[in-house]
Design a protein around this motif. Structure first.
Motif, mmCIF file in Angstrom:
data_model
loop_
_atom_site.group_PDB
_atom_site.id
_atom_site.type_symbol
_atom_site.label_atom_id
_atom_site.label_comp_id
_atom_site.label_asym_id
_atom_site.label_seq_id
_atom_site.Cartn_x
_atom_site.Cartn_y
_atom_site.Cartn_z
ATOM 1 N N ASP A 1 4.991 2.111 7.921
ATOM 2 C CA ASP A 1 5.065 3.541 8.011
ATOM 3 C C ASP A 1 6.461 4.073 7.136
ATOM 4 O OD1 ASP A 1 3.651 3.319 10.187
ATOM 5 O OD2 ASP A 1 5.157 3.735 11.617
ATOM 6 N N HIS A 2 7.006 3.657 6.782
ATOM 7 C CA HIS A 2 7.986 3.900 5.319
ATOM 8 C C HIS A 2 7.326 4.644 4.097
ATOM 9 C CE1 HIS A 2 8.085 0.043 4.316
ATOM 10 N NE2 HIS A 2 8.622 0.109 3.131
ATOM 11 N N MET A 3 6.098 3.765 3.784
ATOM 12 C CA MET A 3 5.407 4.388 2.927
ATOM 13 C C MET A 3 4.352 4.915 2.668
ATOM 14 S SD MET A 3 5.290 0.743 0.815
ATOM 15 C CE MET A 3 7.022 -0.771 0.391
ATOM 16 N N SER A 4 4.438 6.111 3.321
ATOM 17 C CA SER A 4 3.089 6.513 3.872
ATOM 18 C C SER A 4 3.176 8.044 2.824
ATOM 19 C CB SER A 4 3.210 7.919 5.615
ATOM 20 O OG SER A 4 3.282 7.087 6.126
ATOM 21 N N ASN A 5 2.173 8.360 2.243
ATOM 22 C CA ASN A 5 2.574 9.259 1.440
ATOM 23 C C ASN A 5 2.430 8.552 0.370
ATOM 24 O OD1 ASN A 5 1.466 11.428 0.486
ATOM 25 N ND2 ASN A 5 3.219 12.664 0.237
ATOM 26 N N TRP A 6 2.723 7.665 -0.060
ATOM 27 C CA TRP A 6 2.459 6.581 -1.199
ATOM 28 C C TRP A 6 1.227 6.270 -1.543
ATOM 29 C CZ3 TRP A 6 6.775 2.645 -2.548
ATOM 30 C CH2 TRP A 6 7.851 3.266 -2.058
ATOM 31 N N SER A 7 1.214 5.917 -3.210
ATOM 32 C CA SER A 7 -0.823 5.606 -3.608
ATOM 33 C C SER A 7 -0.571 4.246 -3.391
ATOM 34 C CB SER A 7 -0.690 6.241 -4.608
ATOM 35 O OG SER A 7 0.330 5.595 -5.664
ATOM 36 N N PRO A 8 -1.679 3.471 -3.249
ATOM 37 C CA PRO A 8 -2.122 1.343 -3.150
ATOM 38 C C PRO A 8 -0.610 1.610 -4.836
ATOM 39 C CG PRO A 8 -3.546 2.604 -2.668
ATOM 40 C CD PRO A 8 -2.674 3.904 -2.565
ATOM 41 N N GLU A 9 -1.239 2.590 -5.807
ATOM 42 C CA GLU A 9 -0.597 1.877 -7.301
ATOM 43 C C GLU A 9 0.935 2.276 -7.126
ATOM 44 O OE1 GLU A 9 -1.450 3.280 -11.489
ATOM 45 O OE2 GLU A 9 -1.603 4.862 -10.317
ATOM 46 N N GLU A 10 1.184 2.902 -6.591
ATOM 47 C CA GLU A 10 2.567 3.077 -6.267
ATOM 48 C C GLU A 10 3.604 1.764 -4.844
ATOM 49 O OE1 GLU A 10 3.463 7.466 -6.436
ATOM 50 O OE2 GLU A 10 3.201 7.065 -4.396
ATOM 51 N N ALA A 11 2.483 1.750 -3.957
ATOM 52 C CA ALA A 11 2.795 0.057 -2.788
ATOM 53 C C ALA A 11 3.080 -1.201 -3.023
ATOM 54 C CB ALA A 11 1.912 0.906 -1.993
ATOM 55 N N LEU A 12 2.497 -1.679 -3.773
ATOM 56 C CA LEU A 12 2.085 -2.713 -4.062
ATOM 57 C C LEU A 12 3.392 -3.251 -4.746
ATOM 58 C CD1 LEU A 12 0.822 -5.099 -4.159
ATOM 59 C CD2 LEU A 12 -0.427 -4.313 -6.662
ATOM 60 N N PRO A 13 4.081 -2.374 -6.009
ATOM 61 C CA PRO A 13 4.937 -3.552 -6.826
ATOM 62 C C PRO A 13 6.270 -3.166 -5.460
ATOM 63 C CG PRO A 13 4.374 -0.669 -8.029
ATOM 64 C CD PRO A 13 2.757 -1.702 -7.067
ATOM 65 N N ALA A 14 6.383 -1.858 -5.076
ATOM 66 C CA ALA A 14 7.360 -2.112 -3.758
ATOM 67 C C ALA A 14 7.283 -3.333 -3.343
ATOM 68 C CB ALA A 14 7.544 -0.861 -3.032
ATOM 69 N N LEU A 15 5.933 -3.109 -2.472
ATOM 70 C CA LEU A 15 6.173 -4.500 -1.529
ATOM 71 C C LEU A 15 6.384 -5.917 -2.145
ATOM 72 C CD1 LEU A 15 2.611 -3.443 0.252
ATOM 73 C CD2 LEU A 15 4.332 -3.447 1.331
ATOM 74 N N THR A 16 6.017 -6.061 -3.185
ATOM 75 C CA THR A 16 6.053 -7.502 -4.273
ATOM 76 C C THR A 16 7.845 -6.942 -3.892
ATOM 77 O OG1 THR A 16 4.724 -7.209 -5.039
ATOM 78 C CG2 THR A 16 6.280 -8.251 -5.817
ATOM 79 N N LYS A 17 8.608 -6.654 -4.672
ATOM 80 C CA LYS A 17 10.453 -6.534 -4.538
ATOM 81 C C LYS A 17 10.432 -6.829 -3.069
ATOM 82 C CE LYS A 17 13.488 -3.339 -6.683
ATOM 83 N NZ LYS A 17 14.182 -2.606 -6.995
ATOM 84 N N GLU A 18 9.813 -6.049 -2.027
ATOM 85 C CA GLU A 18 10.521 -6.849 -0.596
ATOM 86 C C GLU A 18 10.481 -8.088 -0.429
ATOM 87 O OE1 GLU A 18 9.376 -3.558 2.129
ATOM 88 O OE2 GLU A 18 10.494 -1.288 0.717
ATOM 89 N N ASP A 19 9.627 -9.145 -1.240
ATOM 90 C CA ASP A 19 9.034 -10.242 -0.596
ATOM 91 C C ASP A 19 8.224 -10.093 0.396
ATOM 92 O OD1 ASP A 19 10.753 -11.553 -3.043
ATOM 93 O OD2 ASP A 19 12.276 -11.078 -1.141
ATOM 94 N N ARG A 20 7.196 -9.037 -0.088
ATOM 95 C CA ARG A 20 5.678 -9.289 1.289
ATOM 96 C C ARG A 20 4.859 -8.550 0.092
ATOM 97 N NH1 ARG A 20 7.466 -7.707 5.961
ATOM 98 N NH2 ARG A 20 5.836 -7.715 6.865
ATOM 99 N N THR A 21 3.162 -9.293 0.762
ATOM 100 C CA THR A 21 2.494 -9.056 -0.050
ATOM 101 C C THR A 21 1.582 -8.443 1.329
ATOM 102 O OG1 THR A 21 1.755 -11.556 1.859
ATOM 103 C CG2 THR A 21 2.151 -11.154 -0.689
#
Length: 209
Positions: free
Chosen positions: A103-123
């Motif tokens: 939910d904290h990534m609502s209003n993000w694009s997939p292009e923006e979210a993917l590197p952020a998830l990787t940085k959080e050690d999530r897939t």
């Protein structure tokens, strides 16, 4: 988010829906996997490999307010969306840990979210995993609080990735969905570079057998 049902209960839910038959498994095999993985656990999601139970077979099993889930008409290739950049166990059944709606990534694009998830050690979740989650915990899908499943992507013949990214949300019953499908769970897609205020990004801390 509420806790998932126990693994034993998740197995029974899949058996009741006939998912094991679609996956070429017996009910006893599904139950045994859940039991051996720790049947009382509520911290992991039981998933069937997408090669065994594709999105097109799972989506109609979703229910919300008595409405059957569906795949949007302009996504006839839904089952061609395969794991991309995600390590999925080579097994018919596996576990998905630490599932989150993002939910904290609502209003993000997939292009923006993917590197952020990787940085959080999530897939990111696969589409099939997202559907499994909502099958087991319908409250994971709320109006204005739904999610994308960008772990599944479609690779085109020229090797590039299709710009569509799968998502699961709630139909408003407009357009080609049809009025009768208002409030039904909906499998659709969004553009890789677009933002949507009502969509987070489903993700996991890892997968195992």
């Amino acid at each position: 988010m509420p806790l998932l049902p126990s693994l034993d209960a998740q197995a029974e839910r899949l058996v009741a829906l006939g998912v094991h038959e679609r996956a070429g498994l017996t009910a006893d095999e599904l139950r045994a996997f859940a039991r051996e993985a720790g049947g009382e656990r509520t911290d992991v999601l039981l998933a069937v490999h997408p090669d065994r139970a594709p999105a097109s077979a799972l989506a109609p099993l979703l229910r919300r307010e008595g409405k059957e889930g569906f795949v949007v008409v302009d996504m006839p290739d839904v089952d061609d969306f395969a794991p991309s950049g995600v390590d999925v166990p080579d097994a018919p059944l596996y576990l998905v840990a630490g599932v989150d709606r993002g939910d904290h990534m609502s209003n993000w694009s997939p292009e923006e979210a993917l590197p952020a998830l990787t940085k959080e050690d999530r897939t990111p979740l696969l589409l099939s995993e997202g559907i499994h989650w909502v099958l087991q915990e319908p409250a994971a899908l709320e109006r204005n609080r739904c999610f994308m499943t960008i772990g599944s992507r479609l690779r085109k013949a020229n090797g590039t990735l299709d710009a569509r990214t799968p998502a699961i949300w709630i139909s408003n019953g407009t357009g080609r969905d049809g009025r009768a499908r208002r409030d039904a769970p909906k499998v659709g897609w969004c553009w890789w570079g677009n933002r949507h205020t009502w969509l987070g990004f489903g993700s996991t801390t890892g997968r195992s057998v």
